[in-house]
Design an enzyme around this catalytic site. Structure first.
Site, PDB file in Angstrom:
ATOM      1  N   THR A   1       1.333  -1.302  -0.356  1.00 38.58           N
ATOM      2  CA  THR A   1       0.124  -0.044   0.278  1.00 38.58           C
ATOM      3  C   THR A   1       0.999   1.304  -0.269  1.00 38.58           C
ATOM      4  OG1 THR A   1       0.433   0.167   2.812  1.00 38.58           O
ATOM      5  CG2 THR A   1      -1.610  -0.885   1.443  1.00 38.58           C
TER       6      THR A   1
ATOM      7  N   GLU B   1      -6.108  -3.494   0.291  1.00 35.05           N
ATOM      8  CA  GLU B   1      -6.541  -4.398   1.177  1.00 35.05           C
ATOM      9  C   GLU B   1      -7.700  -4.903   1.459  1.00 35.05           C
ATOM     10  OE1 GLU B   1      -5.632  -1.012   1.364  1.00 35.05           O
ATOM     11  OE2 GLU B   1      -4.445  -1.064   3.698  1.00 35.05           O
TER      12      GLU B   1
ATOM     13  N   LYS C   1     -11.986  19.209  11.740  1.00 41.31           N
ATOM     14  CA  LYS C   1     -12.996  19.494  12.974  1.00 41.31           C
ATOM     15  C   LYS C   1     -13.030  20.730  12.610  1.00 41.31           C
ATOM     16  CE  LYS C   1     -11.211  14.960  13.823  1.00 41.31           C
ATOM     17  NZ  LYS C   1      -9.929  14.845  13.091  1.00 41.31           N
TER      18      LYS C   1
ATOM     19  N   TRP D   1     -17.719  17.889  12.410  1.00 45.75           N
ATOM     20  CA  TRP D   1     -16.567  17.643  10.716  1.00 45.75           C
ATOM     21  C   TRP D   1     -17.597  18.314   9.984  1.00 45.75           C
ATOM     22  CZ3 TRP D   1     -16.013  11.877  11.687  1.00 45.75           C
ATOM     23  CH2 TRP D   1     -15.052  11.640  12.929  1.00 45.75           C
TER      24      TRP D   1
END
Ligand code: AMP
Length: 547
Positions: free
Chosen positions: A186, A331, A440, A445
C-alpha cells in the site's frame, strides 16, 4: 453432513487456460515500450505463460518465492502474472512512482528473488544497485535487439530469450487455493508501505464479483483498457476478470496522457475502461481542447479518489459514457462498492442519477460493511450518521505481510478501512474523508471531499484540495487550494460566490489559495500530508478576527 461437491481448488492458472481454450481468437493488444502496437491472442498468451513458467523453474524458482515486476501495463507483464502465480510463486508488483528508497525498502522487505523490469524503468533499478539485498536475477522485459548495450547491473537476462528457450509443454501445478498468489504494497502516506498478500482463492472470487452484471460485468463482446496500472491492486483485478469473461484487453503501456489514451480507445474500439479521476480529468480536457468525442467507449469505472458529479455529468452529456463510481482499497483486492443503478433508479431524471453516481455506490455481494463510532459502537445505516468504516469478506486482507499493522484488524474479524463514511437505507455509501483528513470545526466535521468535488465544478478550476488549518476559535477551518485551468484567472471571490448556496454556510472555506500544481501519491491521490506541511505556517484571514 458435508456436501458432495468436488473440492477443485480455485487457481489463477485456470483463468488463462480457460481463455486460451474458449476465447482463443480474442486479442490482447499492447502499446509497447519499444514503440509499435503488439497484438496476439489469449492462446498465444497462454503458450508464452507456460514457457515462462518453465524458464522460472529453470532459474530455481520455488513455491512461495517472491518474483517482482517493475513494469507498465503490457502483454509481457500479463504473462508474468500467470507464469509466476500459476507456478505457486508470488507476483510482487512494484509501483515505479514510489520514491527510490521506498522501492528498495519493499524489495528487501518482500525478499524478492527476481525482478522483471520494463526497459525504460531499468535506470530506477540501476540507481538502487547496492541496495537490493536478495535479488538474484534481473530480467529486462524486451528482446535481444533492445537490450541495453551496457548497464551498471551485471548479468541482465533478456525476457524474450528466456521465453523462446523453452517449449510450452508444462502442466500447471495443483495446490491449495489459499496459497499466496501476489503481493502489493500500500502506498501509505505515513510510515513504511505494508504488504497486502492475495491468495488464489481470493483472486478468483474477486474476479467473479468484478464480472457480475451490477459490477463491471465484462462480456466476450467487450474490449477493456485498464488505465489503472498493474502495480495498483493488480489493475483492480482486470487482468484476471477479463480472461474469465473472454473480454479482449488493450494495454496502454507507459503512455497514459489524454491523447495516447484517446487514440487507443478509438483505434481499438475499447468499450470499457477503469482508472483514477486524475486520468479522466486529463482525457476530458484533451477531448475538449481538440473537439474530440469518445465514440466507442460505453462505460468506465472510476475510483481510487472521489469522482465529482461534474465529471459524471460531462462523461454522460458530452460522450454518452456511463461512469461507474467505485470505492475500494488495495487491502480489498480492491473492489468494495460500485454505483450502478438498482431497481427503480433507471428511470430517474438525469440529475438525480448523477447524484446517485456521485455516491461511492453499494457493496458488491461478498463485501460486508458497517460504521462505528470512535468507541467501536455500531452506528445506524440511516444516511445521516457517519463513522469509521469496517469491512469483511473473502477477498479482504486479514493481516499484512510479516504481521505488521495489526491495529487495523479487529479481534472479531473486521478490517478498519481508515475511511469515514455514511451508509443509507438503500445501501449507498458516501465517503466523507480519510479519518486523518476530516476537518474538525467547532466539534463538527466538514468533508474535504465534498468541498473538493464542488470546487472542480466551478468554471476555471482544474483541480482542488481542501485541508484543515488551525483556528483559534473553531479548532480547524477549511482552506481551499486550487489549480486553475490553463488560461483561466478565476479569483477567490468568484470561487466563493460559486460555493454560495450550494453548501451549509459554516462549511464555506475560510480562504482560497492558488498553486501551480497539487502533490499526489504514487497512485494518484492527493497527498494531504505534503499539503499540510506546505501550509503549516498559513494563517487564515479569519484567525485574527477569531470569528
Ligand atoms: P488504495 O489502497 O491505494 O487504492 O487506496 C484506498 C483508499 O482510497 C480508500 O481507503 C479511500 O480513502 C480512497 N478511495 C478509493 N476509492 C475512493 C472513492 N471512490 N472515493 C473516495 N475515496 C476513495
Amino acid at each position: 453432513m458435508r456436501g458432495l461437491m468436488m473440492d477443485r481448488p480455485l487457481l489463477i492458472s485456470q483463468l488463462i487456460e480457460f481463455a486460451a481454450e474458449y476465447h482463443n481468437t480474442t486479442e490482447i493488444v499492447s502499446r509497447t515500450i519499444e514503440g509499435p502496437i503488439h497484438r496476439y491472442t489469449y492462446t498465444d498468451a497462454a503458450v508464452r505463460a507456460r514457457k515462462l513458467a518453465k524458464a522460472l523453474k529453470e532459474l530455481g524458482v520455488e513455491m512461495g518465492d517472491r518474483i517482482a515486476t517493475l513494469a507498465w501495463n503490457g502483454y509481457r507483464h500479463f504473462e508474468i502474472y500467470f507464469a509466476v502465480s500459476g507456478s505457486g510463486a508470488i507476483c510482487h508488483t512494484i509501483n515505479p512512482r514510489l520514491f527510490p528508497e521506498q522501492i528498495a525498502y519493499i524489495v528487501n522487505h518482500a525478499e524478492d528473488r527476481i525482478i522483471f523490469v520494463d526497459i525504460n524503468l531499468l535506470p530506477l533499478l540501476e540507481a538502487l544497485k547496492d541496495h537490493l539485498k536478495t535479488v538474484k536475477n534481473i530480467v529486462v522485459m524486451t528482446d535481444r535487439a533492445h537490450m541495453p548495450a551496457e548497464s551498471k547491473l551485471p548479468g541482465l537476462l533478456c525476457y524474450e530469450e528466456l521465453v523462446s528457450a523453452q517449449d510450452d509443454k508444462f502442466e500447471w501445478p495443483l495446490f491449495d487455493e489459499n496459497t499466496a498468489s501476489s503481493l502489493c504494497y500500500t502506498s501509505g502516506t505515513t510510515g513504511n508501505p505494508k504488504g497486502v498478500l492475495y491468495a488464489h482463492r481470493s483472486t478468483i472470487l474477486h474476479s467473479y464479483a468484478i464480472n457480475m452484471a451490477g459490477a463491471m460485468g465484462f462480456t466476450s463482446d467487450d474490449k477493456v483498457l485498464p488505465v489503472v496500472p498493474m502495480f495498483h491492486a493488480n489493475a483492480w483485478g482486470i487482468p484476471y476478470a477479463a480472461p474469465m469473461a473472454g473480454a479482449g484487453i488493450v494495454f496502454p503501456g507507459a503512455k497514459m496522457d489524454g491523447a495516447s489514451i484517446y487514440e487507443l480507445f478509438e483505434s481499438e474500439g475499447v468499450t470499457i475502461s477503469a482508472g483514477v479521476p486524475t486520468i479522466w480529468l486529463e482525457l476530458l480536457r484533451y477531448c475538449d481542447a481538440n473537439g474530440k468525442k469518445l465514440e466507442k467507449l460505453k462505460r468506465t469505472l472510476i475510483g481510487g479518489s472521489a469522482v465529482p458529479k461534474s465529471m459524471i455529468e460531462k462523461f454522460d452529456k458530452d460522450h454518452g459514457v456511463f461512469v461507474m463510481h467505485g470505492w475500494g482499497m488495495t487491502e480489498m483486492s480492491p473492489l468494495g462498492t460500485i454505483s450502478t443503478f438498482k431497481r427503480g433508479e433507471h428511470g430517474l431524471p438525469k440529475d438525480k442519477q448523477y447524484d446517485l453516481q456521485a455516491k461511492q455506490g453499494r457493496p458488491v455481494y461478498g463485501v460486508e460493511m458497517k460504521i462505528v463510532d470512535d468507541a467501536g459502537h455500531d452506528l445506524p445505516k440511516d444516511g445521516v450518521a457517519f463513522g469509521n468504516l469496517l469491512v469483511r469478506g473473502p477477498w479482504i486482507s486479514r493481516g499484512y505481510f510479516r504481521g505488521e499493522g495489526t491495529a487495523a484488524f479487529t479481534k472479531d474479524g473486521w478490517f478498519h478501512t481508515g475511511d469515514v463514511c455514511k451508509l443509507d437505507e438503500d445501501g449507498y455509501m458516501v465517503i466523507t474523508d480519510r479519518s486523518k483528513d476530516v476537518i474538525k470545526s467547532g466539534g463538527e466535521w466538514i468533508s474535504s471531499i465534498d468541498l473538493e468535488n464542488l470546487a472542480v465544478g466551478c468554471p476555471g478550476v482544474q483541480e482542488a484540495a481542501v485541508i484543515g488549518i488551525a483556528h483559534p476559535k473553531w479548532d480547524e477551518r477549511p482552506l481551499l487550494i486550487i489549480v486553475r485551468k490553463e488560461g483561466s484567472n478565476v479569483t477567490r471571490e468568484q470561487v466563493l460566490e460559486y460555493f454560495d448556496g450550494k453548501i451549509a454556510k459554516w462549511w464555506m472555506p475560510d480562504d482560497v489559495a492558488f498553486v501551480d500544481q497539487l502533490p499526489h501519491t504514487a497512485t494518484g491521490k492527493l497527498l494531504k500530508t505534503k499539503l499540510r506541511e506546505d501550509f503549516k505556517d498559513y494563517t487564515l484571514p479569519t484567525a485574527n478576527a477569531a470569528e
